[in-house]
Write an enzyme that holds these catalytic residues in place. Structure first.
Site, mmCIF file in Angstrom:
data_model
loop_
_atom_site.group_PDB
_atom_site.id
_atom_site.type_symbol
_atom_site.label_atom_id
_atom_site.label_comp_id
_atom_site.label_asym_id
_atom_site.label_seq_id
_atom_site.Cartn_x
_atom_site.Cartn_y
_atom_site.Cartn_z
ATOM 1 N N LYS A 150 1.162 12.886 5.150
ATOM 2 C CA LYS A 150 1.039 14.055 4.271
ATOM 3 C C LYS A 150 -0.074 13.823 3.261
ATOM 4 C CE LYS A 150 2.664 15.356 0.370
ATOM 5 N NZ LYS A 150 1.582 16.234 -0.152
ATOM 6 N N CYS A 189 -7.023 4.614 -9.518
ATOM 7 C CA CYS A 189 -5.846 3.858 -9.945
ATOM 8 C C CYS A 189 -6.208 2.523 -10.576
ATOM 9 C CB CYS A 189 -4.886 3.649 -8.772
ATOM 10 S SG CYS A 189 -5.669 2.881 -7.335
ATOM 11 N N GLY A 201 6.618 6.835 -7.126
ATOM 12 C CA GLY A 201 7.007 5.609 -6.423
ATOM 13 C C GLY A 201 8.426 5.201 -6.746
ATOM 14 N N GLU A 237 -1.400 5.515 -18.091
ATOM 15 C CA GLU A 237 -2.533 5.828 -17.224
ATOM 16 C C GLU A 237 -3.011 7.245 -17.517
ATOM 17 O OE1 GLU A 237 -3.576 5.059 -12.566
ATOM 18 O OE2 GLU A 237 -1.650 5.977 -13.015
ATOM 19 N N GLU A 272 1.648 1.588 -3.478
ATOM 20 C CA GLU A 272 0.442 1.286 -4.244
ATOM 21 C C GLU A 272 0.372 2.335 -5.340
ATOM 22 O OE1 GLU A 272 -2.817 1.751 -5.871
ATOM 23 O OE2 GLU A 272 -3.736 2.274 -3.951
ATOM 24 N N GLY A 296 0.208 6.589 -5.011
ATOM 25 C CA GLY A 296 0.315 7.659 -5.991
ATOM 26 C C GLY A 296 0.842 7.136 -7.313
ATOM 27 N N SER A 297 1.489 7.995 -8.048
ATOM 28 C CA SER A 297 1.930 7.647 -9.396
ATOM 29 C C SER A 297 3.155 6.741 -9.359
ATOM 30 C CB SER A 297 2.265 8.911 -10.190
ATOM 31 O OG SER A 297 3.462 9.495 -9.711
ATOM 32 N N THR A 298 3.316 5.968 -10.422
ATOM 33 C CA THR A 298 4.475 5.084 -10.541
ATOM 34 C C THR A 298 5.766 5.892 -10.596
ATOM 35 O OG1 THR A 298 3.190 3.343 -11.605
ATOM 36 C CG2 THR A 298 5.553 3.337 -12.023
ATOM 37 N N GLU A 299 5.725 7.055 -11.244
ATOM 38 C CA GLU A 299 6.932 7.878 -11.345
ATOM 39 C C GLU A 299 7.416 8.308 -9.967
ATOM 40 O OE1 GLU A 299 4.820 7.663 -15.032
ATOM 41 O OE2 GLU A 299 4.138 8.371 -13.067
#
Length: 785
Positions: free
Chosen positions: A183, A291, A240, A388, A257, A235-238
């Site tokens: 995706k 990133c 993830g 970030e 990542e 993508g973003s830590t949130e």
């Protein structure tokens, strides 16, 4: 001299869009098809605001169709010879090169990045990844014997490097025999769909690659699909963290990542002009939407004023404008929501005391643009130093000594990348070794290659993209893939009777305590639990650990971090000494263990345990990294570093061998451990810590807290100072480990509810365990001419 405009001709990209009627469906089972729900959305050129094409909005039904296509294609794809798969990857690389200019223009139009970056950086790296992994496909049986593909892989990629992230994901997946459902990001789907057409052109078997476009709900459907074997996410830590929670009750292997807040460290002896040019690349590449962007400038105090002047002077020469202009340095921000986030965070930084400076540049009158921004006098704990921003914003602060630089650099929840600038190789490598980051560039920045792994520490995720370690993310041991389900113990074994310390109990020959910080310790609860033999006879009482005991054990483990800096040879000697002392006590340990597992297993278990300790003593100074030779004037040192503090829940059925099989590889690699011993026979820890105490093992390297494993595991998994959880007590505890570890995104290694033969060398020891006991840091060093 002023630069004149040098516009790139978008004609070929526009012809491609027109050929598809400016309306693109999903790519499923080898062909494009409309979405099941018939819903489309526009993808927009962020530099103009004009729609480029209508793209299908994926639903759960579309994801299901794609997963079925991938599952159906899996047998045929895996039946191909390694050479045949290699040829397909080679063909993909060649076809990307043939269409490189069109792909670059399409990427710039959809994303907003300068055409020079997509043309000269992104697309060549895309081809490089497919070439490199064509080689891995050819060599896979020789280099990874005994390993097999995960199966159907779900991949979710971000909008900052759309086609490059696709290559990072798809190339290793195909090389290892997986099939894919990918995706792309909602804002930048076009080059993924152009790649789907390339898959058709090279004759890739139907269903091997499937691409479903859509928003976050589409990605959620992919993550939660029960027939997906692995999820790879960038993508973003949130997000993830949400993926970790969503997959906790499944057996999906995941690699993440995630975000970063990378330090760009400049020492007083650095070539300041070169460092400033590196800084331009580090923070203003792709409008700072990277990133690993060097978004925190750490300057040695003695050169800070001079350096800030040079940075401002260089910022004043940057050109912001239409991304298709080849003379432009900074293009458009990908979407309005991102532009608003950047402005909001800059405003918050100023409100918290930072000084904002922006050069007087000519800005476009339409589109989504943000000027290069310097925030100085930033406090290390301020929002702009911790969060970030993902935009062209640099937060600057100073340090005095190398030690302070390291402390500031590591003072975030992230650990993705770092850049160190010094003319002293001693200073640069001394600092690089101490940085908690997956990639460190020395006197350089933003260097990437397919042969060198990329990925982070801490909340920047786990797993690697690229290199040998990236390939391993798409493989599993064949025996583990086929292992039977682990038999569930009777409920009576899970909760042994509890008695208060000091109450009337049968006479026992010794008192077993917890082992914390190299010392025996009574449990905080004041309770013990009865331990029974196989015949139901009371063998003694073990301390019942609780939350506070775990907290004390974790604190002791963190204080033992010097173990990681102990030379590998010295760690090996300690493990050999443990084996020696275990051997001296083999007879008495066997006698005690026999009451629980029987005389035959006890004897075998003790001898196998001694051999296992010897094995990891041997591995301690032999599980080396590598030196990569990328196509730049650099080498990349791939260093195996310990994960940190590991919480280990040991299997019940093999009390001694299970403990040693998990704890020994962890400490051999330099980790410290908090171990929960076998719940069936925790009294064994009394023998173990006596062995440790006489084997020169530093206090805090191994800490043992006995008790109810599921309760203690949850406490360990939720503790923010624990870096990884190993849970080998069945499926229920594996779920607890995954769900509870999402807070700081710990690495989780478990049996997934599968039976492991701990007496087998193939299953119970070796590289599989060492791989999980280490993380790879790639240090890029200038080398050659």
């Amino acid at each position: 001299m002023e630069y004149g405009p040098a516009p790139e001709d978008p004609r070929e990209a526009l012809v491609w869009l027109d050929r598809h009627g400016r309306k693109l469906g999903h790519f499923i089972g080898g062909s494009f098809r409309p979405p099941v729900d018939g819903v489309y959305f526009d993808t927009v050129d962020p530099s103009t605001g004009e729609p480029l094409a209508a793209v299908a909005q994926g639903s759960a039904a579309d994801i299901d169709a794609a997963v079925k296509a991938a599952r159906g294609a899996l047998p045929e794809w895996q039946a191909l010879t390694p050479h045949a798969r290699a040829r397909y990857l080679y063909a993909l690389a060649r076809q990307v090169q043939k269409h490189s200019r069109r792909l670059a223009v399409l990427e710039t139009m959809d994303n907003g990045k300068p055409i020079r970056e997509s043309r000269d950086l992104d697309i060549p790296l895309v081809a490089r990844h497919f070439y490199h992994h064509a080689g891995w496909a050819q060599l896979l049986p020789q280099e990874f014997p005994g390993y097999v593909a995960c199966g159907v892989v779900g991949q979710i990629i971000p909008w900052n490097f759309p086609l490059l992230m696709l290559a990072w994901k798809i190339a290793p997946a195909l090389a290892t025999g997986n099939t894919v459902v990918l995706k792309p990001a909602e804002f930048t789907p076009l080059t993924a769909l152009a790649f789907a057409e390339i898959c058709q052109e090279v004759g890739l078997p139907d269903g091997v690659v499937n691409i479903v476009t859509g928003d976050g709900t589409t990605g959620e459907a992919l993550v939660k699909h029960p027939d997906v074997d692995k999820i790879a996410f960038t993508g973003s830590t949130e997000v993830g963290r949400a993926i970790r929670k969503a997959t906790a009750q499944s057996h999906k292997k995941i690699s993440l990542e995630l975000g970063g807040k990378s330090p760009f460290i400049i020492f007083e002896d650095a070539d300041l002009d070169s460092a400033v040019e590196g800084l331009v690349d580090g923070i203003w590449l792709n409008q700072g939407q990277v990133c690993c962007a060097g978004s925190r400038l750490l300057m040695q105090e003695s050169v800070a004023e001079t350096l800030i002047g040079k940075v401002r002077e260089r910022m004043s020469t940057l050109r912001v404008g239409a991304p298709l202009d080849k003379a432009i340095d900074i293009g458009a921000i990908v979407a309005r929501v991102q532009l608003e986030r950047i402005q909001r965070l800059v405003d918050q930084g100023v409100a918290e005391g930072a000084t904002c400076w922006q050069p007087a540049l000519a800005m476009p009158t339409r589109g989504l643009f943000f000027p290069p921004t310097l925030l100085s006098n930033v406090h290390p704990t301020s929002t702009v130093a911790q969060q970030e921003i993902f935009g062209p914003v640099l937060a600057a602060m100073t340090f005095r000594t190398p030690r302070e630089a390291v402390e500031l650099a590591n003072n975030t929840v992230y650990g993705l990348a770092a850049s160190v600038w010094s003319e002293s190789i001693n200073v640069a490598l001394h600092v690089a070794a101490q940085l908690k980051a997956g990639v460190v560039w020395v006197n350089s920045t933003n260097l990437f290659d397919a042969a060198s792994g990329f990925g982070g520490y801490k909340e920047s995720g786990y797993g690697r993209e690229g290199g040998r370690e990236g390939l391993a993310e798409y493989l599993e041991p064949e025996w583990f893939k086929r292992a039977p389900r682990l038999a569930v113990k009777p409920a009576a074994m899970d909760r042994l009777p509890v008695v208060e310390s000091g109450s009337a109990t049968p006479a026992i020959d010794r008192t077993v305590k917890l082992y914390i910080g190299g010392k025996q310790a009574r449990p905080d609860s004041g309770y013990s639990m009865e331990v029974h033999g196989a015949d139901g006879r009371l063998l003694g009482e073990a301390p019942l650990g609780n939350r506070k005991d775990i907290r004390n054990a974790v604190e002791a483990a963190r204080k033992a971090e010097g173990w990681a800096r102990t030379p590998a040879h010295n760690r090996a000697q300690v493990l050999y000494y443990i084996a020696e002392n275990l051997s001296q006590r083999a007879q008495e340990i066997t006698a005690r263990l026999a009451a629980v597992v029987g005389k035959e297993q006890a004897g075998t278990e003790v001898q196998a345990g001694i051999e296992r300790v010897f094995s990891y003593a041997a591995w301690a100074d032999k599980y080396d990294g590598a030196v990569h030779n990328p196509p730049f004037r650099s080498i990349a040192l791939a260093m195996h570093e310990p994960v940190g503090t590991i919480g280990i829940v040991c299997p019940s059925e093999v009390p001694l061998l299970g403990f040693l099989s998990l704890v020994m590889p962890a400490i051999a690699m330099g980790n410290s451990v908090v171990a929960i011993p076998s719940e069936a026979y925790p009294l064994m820890m009394g023998d173990l810590y006596q062995v440790f105490e006489t084997s020169d093992l530093p206090g805090g390297v191994v800490n043992i807290v006995s008790g109810h494993s599921s309760e203690l595991l949850k406490v360990l998994a939720e503790h923010n100072d624990v870096d990884a959880i190993w849970a080998f007590t069945g499926e229920a505890n594996a779920v607890i480990a995954k769900a509870s570890s999402a807070g700081n995104l710990k690495q989780v290694f478990s049996d997934e509810g599968r039976a492991i033969d701990w007496f087998s060398v193939e299953q119970g020891e070796g590289r599989w365990f060492l791989q999980h006991a280490t993380q790879v840091k790639n240090i890029w060093v200038p080398y050659g001419e």
